[in-house]
Design an enzyme around this catalytic site. Sequence first.
Site, PDB file in Angstrom:
ATOM      1  CG  ASP A 172      -1.766   1.220   1.356  1.00  0.00           C
ATOM      2  OD1 ASP A 172      -2.638   1.384   0.487  1.00  0.00           O
ATOM      3  OD2 ASP A 172      -1.564   2.022   2.292  1.00  0.00           O
ATOM      4  CD  GLU A 226      -2.616   2.180  -3.563  1.00  0.00           C
ATOM      5  OE1 GLU A 226      -3.735   2.723  -3.610  1.00  0.00           O
ATOM      6  OE2 GLU A 226      -1.917   2.176  -2.542  1.00  0.00           O
TER       7      GLU A 226
END
Length: 569
Positions: free
Chosen positions: A227, A296
Amino acid sequence: MKFVQILSSLLFVICGSAALDRTWWKYATIYEVFLKSFKDSDGDGIGDFKGLTSKLDYFEDLGVDTIWVTPFYTSSGADGGYDITDFYGIDPLYGTMADFEEFLKEMKKRDLNFVMDLVINHSSDEHEWFQKSIQKIEPYKDYYVWVDPKGYTEDGKPIPPNNWVSIFNFTKPCTGWTWNEHRQQYYFHQFLAKQPDFNLRNENVKKELQALMKFWLDKGVTAFRIDAPPFFMEDPLLREEYYGNEFAKIVAGAEERSSRRFHHPDNFPFLNEIYLFLRQYDKKNKKERETAMLTESYGTIDVMMKYYGTKEKPSSHFTFNFQITTLKKYLDARQMIDHLSSWIDKLPEGAAQNWALGNHDQGRIFYRFNKEYNSVLLALVTMLPGAASLYYGEELSQELFDYTPEHVKNLWVERDHFRLPMQWDDSFNAGFTSGEKPWVPLHPSYWLTNVETQKNHPHSFLSYFKDLVSIRKTDTFKYGDLKLYAVSKWVLAFTRTYRQSKYIVVLNLGMENNLIDLHSNIHDLPSTLTVVAASPNSGYIKGEKFKTILNRLSISVLRPHSSVVLTYV
């Protein structure tokens, strides 16, 4: 894969490698579950692990092989689970560690891969490490980004170290620095003030994160979705950034940002350390299936490509490709080819392709167009080479809607409206919960758009999705070459070829019926092909013959915003 030549003004070619690299992540079908909204087992209106486990047969029926679950760590609840108070705990909202372990056990029985969100840019300000860092207790003293004030105002108030802003404000710039009275210093947070950033240059922090990864890998995690890597490192000199009137673009990730606090060059060696740690873990534990590292990132394509790293120093197996989700308007066939090739042409040599249709932050793309267009987008994501990443409910063409103010439950209502409960059937609360009501309201269409209604209907969107997933499991779609054709202004076709096997995907991108003349664009075609998958709005059914030659006696018509997959067989 690279575009290597133009066959005509309407034809582009990609020559792909058919190398038999069978690493699972290269062609996985990844299904993202927003756990809070998937299936509630205890009637409290919130999805949980027992509910998810009870639906694992559904994933087998769909044919997907990989499940990605949004954060379920113990959290203070300020940002949907991304504000973590205990990286080793299961939030009571979602069950217990025993529930999680039972879930993994059942996943393994079905040979399903599990992708876990790894949130390592920050913790919650309620985390024990942060509280000890405030007290300057070793080794936690420098676990976070602490900085002295630039100075003090005339009335003695501290001045933030620079002009860096938090991205969690879409209306006006809001400082990313929060003053801590006890420590007499500012701490930095890219997101909420309740999410202080780790100092990822600290070797002790790195050791903590490696221990964290090992803990979850030992449980049976197959992959990590990393993330927020663009935010990992900041300029150690704390130099100011120029925002001007570009703040909205900066927040939205639409511009290539400076290296001062986004996409900093130091991010990539750090990611390489994680990559090497995972390789060492696999080797030590003699894992048959490689642990995947998926990142990401948002930004320009050139920036996104950096997250693959280099052959010598990989940064990830792949970074999620949101190229399809960036569509803002309907594109004709040649424009769509240009749009797709803008990503493919930039891929590093040997890099794995992947395509994402949406996620818990991106929302549901077809909502920006119309519901019918979802069949085109789904065919692109699943039939193009590489991994396919889909957001729960896309297989039903599940919709979103805007809530009234009293329904606001989270930081941004803009995100809640595409985190609606999964629609299982037409019963009370769509079979999501037996309680009085779910944590956010259902879409009013749940009585019609649901799993139970669609699963036994051969021409439903769900059946179409299952056909696509079944086809993409073939060697042709795992290893086959790709060629893209603009058949006409609004008709896009592409072929997937491997050895003697050949498939043709045909998409009507336009808003009118289109006559299809494949034969004049794609050479050596028979006069008819067999339909192996057809969107519900296409006018075709599986097993039907599709005419490739356009003349008075042989006409194929494709309805607006529809798609078919054809084969020689």
